[in-house]
Design a protein around this motif. Structure first.
Motif, PDB file in Angstrom:
ATOM      1  N   PHE A 159       0.917  -1.243  -0.139  1.00  0.00           N
ATOM      2  CA  PHE A 159       0.073   0.128   0.057  1.00  0.00           C
ATOM      3  C   PHE A 159       0.950   1.425   0.107  1.00  0.00           C
ATOM      4  CE2 PHE A 159      -2.585  -3.333   2.109  1.00  0.00           C
ATOM      5  CZ  PHE A 159      -3.769  -2.947   1.077  1.00  0.00           C
ATOM      6  N   ARG A 160       2.491   1.061   0.085  1.00  0.00           N
ATOM      7  CA  ARG A 160       3.000   2.433   0.195  1.00  0.00           C
ATOM      8  C   ARG A 160       2.908   3.123  -1.066  1.00  0.00           C
ATOM      9  NH1 ARG A 160       5.781   2.696   5.133  1.00  0.00           N
ATOM     10  NH2 ARG A 160       5.799   0.774   6.085  1.00  0.00           N
ATOM     11  N   PRO A 161       2.728   2.730  -2.283  1.00  0.00           N
ATOM     12  CA  PRO A 161       2.850   3.586  -3.373  1.00  0.00           C
ATOM     13  C   PRO A 161       1.531   4.436  -3.377  1.00  0.00           C
ATOM     14  CG  PRO A 161       3.475   1.521  -4.081  1.00  0.00           C
ATOM     15  CD  PRO A 161       2.943   1.327  -2.602  1.00  0.00           C
ATOM     16  N   ALA A 162       0.205   4.063  -2.835  1.00  0.00           N
ATOM     17  CA  ALA A 162      -0.821   4.834  -2.595  1.00  0.00           C
ATOM     18  C   ALA A 162      -1.117   5.643  -1.367  1.00  0.00           C
ATOM     19  CB  ALA A 162      -2.047   3.695  -2.905  1.00  0.00           C
ATOM     20  N   LEU A 179      -9.334  -1.083   4.382  1.00  0.00           N
ATOM     21  CA  LEU A 179      -7.782  -1.169   4.730  1.00  0.00           C
ATOM     22  C   LEU A 179      -7.176  -1.549   5.928  1.00  0.00           C
ATOM     23  CD1 LEU A 179      -5.217  -0.494   3.121  1.00  0.00           C
ATOM     24  CD2 LEU A 179      -5.499   1.910   3.742  1.00  0.00           C
ATOM     25  N   GLU A 180      -8.041  -1.191   6.811  1.00  0.00           N
ATOM     26  CA  GLU A 180      -7.527  -1.582   8.270  1.00  0.00           C
ATOM     27  C   GLU A 180      -6.928  -2.976   8.388  1.00  0.00           C
ATOM     28  OE1 GLU A 180     -10.176   2.076   9.307  1.00  0.00           O
ATOM     29  OE2 GLU A 180     -10.681   0.097   8.611  1.00  0.00           O
ATOM     30  N   GLY A 215      -7.196   7.637   8.658  1.00  0.00           N
ATOM     31  CA  GLY A 215      -6.792   8.242   7.192  1.00  0.00           C
ATOM     32  C   GLY A 215      -7.211   7.195   6.225  1.00  0.00           C
ATOM     33  N   THR A 216      -7.701   6.142   6.730  1.00  0.00           N
ATOM     34  CA  THR A 216      -7.970   5.148   5.520  1.00  0.00           C
ATOM     35  C   THR A 216      -9.286   5.534   4.694  1.00  0.00           C
ATOM     36  OG1 THR A 216      -9.197   3.808   7.016  1.00  0.00           O
ATOM     37  CG2 THR A 216      -6.769   3.300   6.697  1.00  0.00           C
ATOM     38  N   ARG A 217     -10.212   6.110   5.530  1.00  0.00           N
ATOM     39  CA  ARG A 217     -11.428   6.587   4.863  1.00  0.00           C
ATOM     40  C   ARG A 217     -11.519   7.755   4.315  1.00  0.00           C
ATOM     41  NH1 ARG A 217     -17.379   6.211   8.351  1.00  0.00           N
ATOM     42  NH2 ARG A 217     -18.624   6.697   6.452  1.00  0.00           N
ATOM     43  N   ARG A 218     -12.099   8.087   3.211  1.00  0.00           N
ATOM     44  CA  ARG A 218     -11.965   9.432   2.479  1.00  0.00           C
ATOM     45  C   ARG A 218     -13.237  10.162   2.895  1.00  0.00           C
ATOM     46  NH1 ARG A 218     -13.456   9.637  -3.830  1.00  0.00           N
ATOM     47  NH2 ARG A 218     -11.762   8.106  -3.937  1.00  0.00           N
ATOM     48  N   PRO A 219     -12.958  11.367   3.466  1.00  0.00           N
ATOM     49  CA  PRO A 219     -14.231  12.138   4.200  1.00  0.00           C
ATOM     50  C   PRO A 219     -15.162  12.231   3.073  1.00  0.00           C
ATOM     51  CG  PRO A 219     -11.991  13.338   4.458  1.00  0.00           C
ATOM     52  CD  PRO A 219     -11.728  12.173   3.461  1.00  0.00           C
ATOM     53  N   GLU A 220     -16.536  12.424   3.614  1.00  0.00           N
ATOM     54  CA  GLU A 220     -17.564  12.517   2.916  1.00  0.00           C
ATOM     55  C   GLU A 220     -17.529  13.715   1.795  1.00  0.00           C
ATOM     56  OE1 GLU A 220     -20.002  10.519   2.512  1.00  0.00           O
ATOM     57  OE2 GLU A 220     -19.429   9.262   4.059  1.00  0.00           O
ATOM     58  N   ALA A 242     -15.456  14.529  -0.128  1.00  0.00           N
ATOM     59  CA  ALA A 242     -13.994  15.106  -0.701  1.00  0.00           C
ATOM     60  C   ALA A 242     -13.701  14.352  -2.029  1.00  0.00           C
ATOM     61  CB  ALA A 242     -13.103  14.358   0.565  1.00  0.00           C
ATOM     62  N   ARG A 243     -12.917  15.089  -2.577  1.00  0.00           N
ATOM     63  CA  ARG A 243     -12.320  14.560  -3.855  1.00  0.00           C
ATOM     64  C   ARG A 243     -11.211  13.213  -3.712  1.00  0.00           C
ATOM     65  NH1 ARG A 243     -11.054  20.055  -7.408  1.00  0.00           N
ATOM     66  NH2 ARG A 243     -13.194  20.819  -7.407  1.00  0.00           N
ATOM     67  N   ARG A 244     -11.022  12.656  -4.757  1.00  0.00           N
ATOM     68  CA  ARG A 244      -9.914  11.674  -4.629  1.00  0.00           C
ATOM     69  C   ARG A 244      -8.738  12.003  -4.013  1.00  0.00           C
ATOM     70  NH1 ARG A 244      -9.347   6.481  -6.684  1.00  0.00           N
ATOM     71  NH2 ARG A 244      -7.266   5.776  -7.164  1.00  0.00           N
ATOM     72  N   ARG A 245      -8.042  11.464  -3.166  1.00  0.00           N
ATOM     73  CA  ARG A 245      -6.600  12.007  -2.533  1.00  0.00           C
ATOM     74  C   ARG A 245      -5.709  11.362  -2.829  1.00  0.00           C
ATOM     75  NH1 ARG A 245      -7.869  10.281   3.373  1.00  0.00           N
ATOM     76  NH2 ARG A 245      -8.447   8.180   2.362  1.00  0.00           N
ATOM     77  N   PHE A 246      -4.659  12.209  -3.171  1.00  0.00           N
ATOM     78  CA  PHE A 246      -3.194  11.805  -3.812  1.00  0.00           C
ATOM     79  C   PHE A 246      -2.434  11.412  -2.450  1.00  0.00           C
ATOM     80  CE2 PHE A 246       1.177  12.569  -4.591  1.00  0.00           C
ATOM     81  CZ  PHE A 246       1.360  11.565  -5.814  1.00  0.00           C
TER      82      PHE A 246
END
Length: 214
Positions: free
Chosen positions: A25-28, A55-56, A154-159, A161-165
């Motif tokens: 998962f480190r690249p992402a 992911l957890e 940090g595994t869950r994208r906030p409601e 929110a755009r795709r995170r880099f």
């Protein structure tokens, strides 16, 4: 004979899976692990963790310095993926149905000196541990295992929110603790609340640390 995994698991494949979980998962994600030295290296341990994404389990499984057996929802055990999960020693659980089979499998692992991971919330959500089910307390009462809280954020994208880099994902290991679980349902309820409070407190601690590091 390996005793820290369920019967039928392949130890070599389990260890390969850990390597994938540790580095895959480190690249992402930018992954930060705190307190890993607190993980008991030997002896029976019931690990309890908050749960807000898929992911957890993979992250914790990969980052721990020892083998781990997680109780995983039955729906994940389909097709090739399901055979793979069984081969690396993970245990299916039917949500919402009384089923002692997975718990008894976990008891065998713990009595063999292994580590069993449980998500007390029972399903994915905010990960704040507002509620907890009694499985972890039952395992502790049955085996005398040490409890190890682990928080992730940090595994869950906030409601909305755009795709995170490469978002930052934190995993924090708390202090292991022993827990006396009393008899009957009352004992399980009281011990479950102690577990919930300790885990929720660790999540709050991690949230505060992430705010300071922003």
């Amino acid at each position: 004979m390996t005793t820290d995994l369920p019967a039928g698991a392949l130890p070599w494949l389990h260890d390969v899976g850990r390597m994938i979980g540790r580095w895959g998962f480190r690249p992402a994600f930018r992954i930060r692990v705190h307190g890993i030295e607190r993980v008991p290296r030997t002896g029976p341990v019931v690990l309890v963790a908050n749960h807000s994404s898929m992911l957890e389990p993979q992250l914790i499984y990969g980052m721990l310095p020892r083998r781990s057996v997680f109780l995983v929802k039955q729906e994940m055990f389909r097709g090739i993926a399901g055979r793979g999960l069984r081969a690396i020693g993970q245990v299916p659980v039917k949500r919402g149905e009384p089923d002692r089979t997975p718990l008894l499998t976990a008891v065998d692992v713990l009595k063999g000196g292994g580590l069993v991971g449980v998500f007390p919330e029972g399903t994915r959500g905010e990960g704040n541990v507002a509620v907890a089910e009694q499985g972890a307390a039952w395992l502790v009462r049955s085996t005398g295992a040490t409890v190890l809280p682990v928080a992730t954020r940090g595994t869950r994208r906030p409601e909305g929110a755009r795709r995170r880099f490469r978002p930052t994902v934190d995993m924090m290991v708390g202090e292991p603790f022993d827990l006396v679980v009393g008899r009957g349902r009352t004992g399980l309820i009281e011990a479950t609340e102690q577990i919930r409070v300790r885990l929720a407190g660790l999540v709050d601690e991690l949230d505060e640390q992430r705010k300071r590091n922003q």
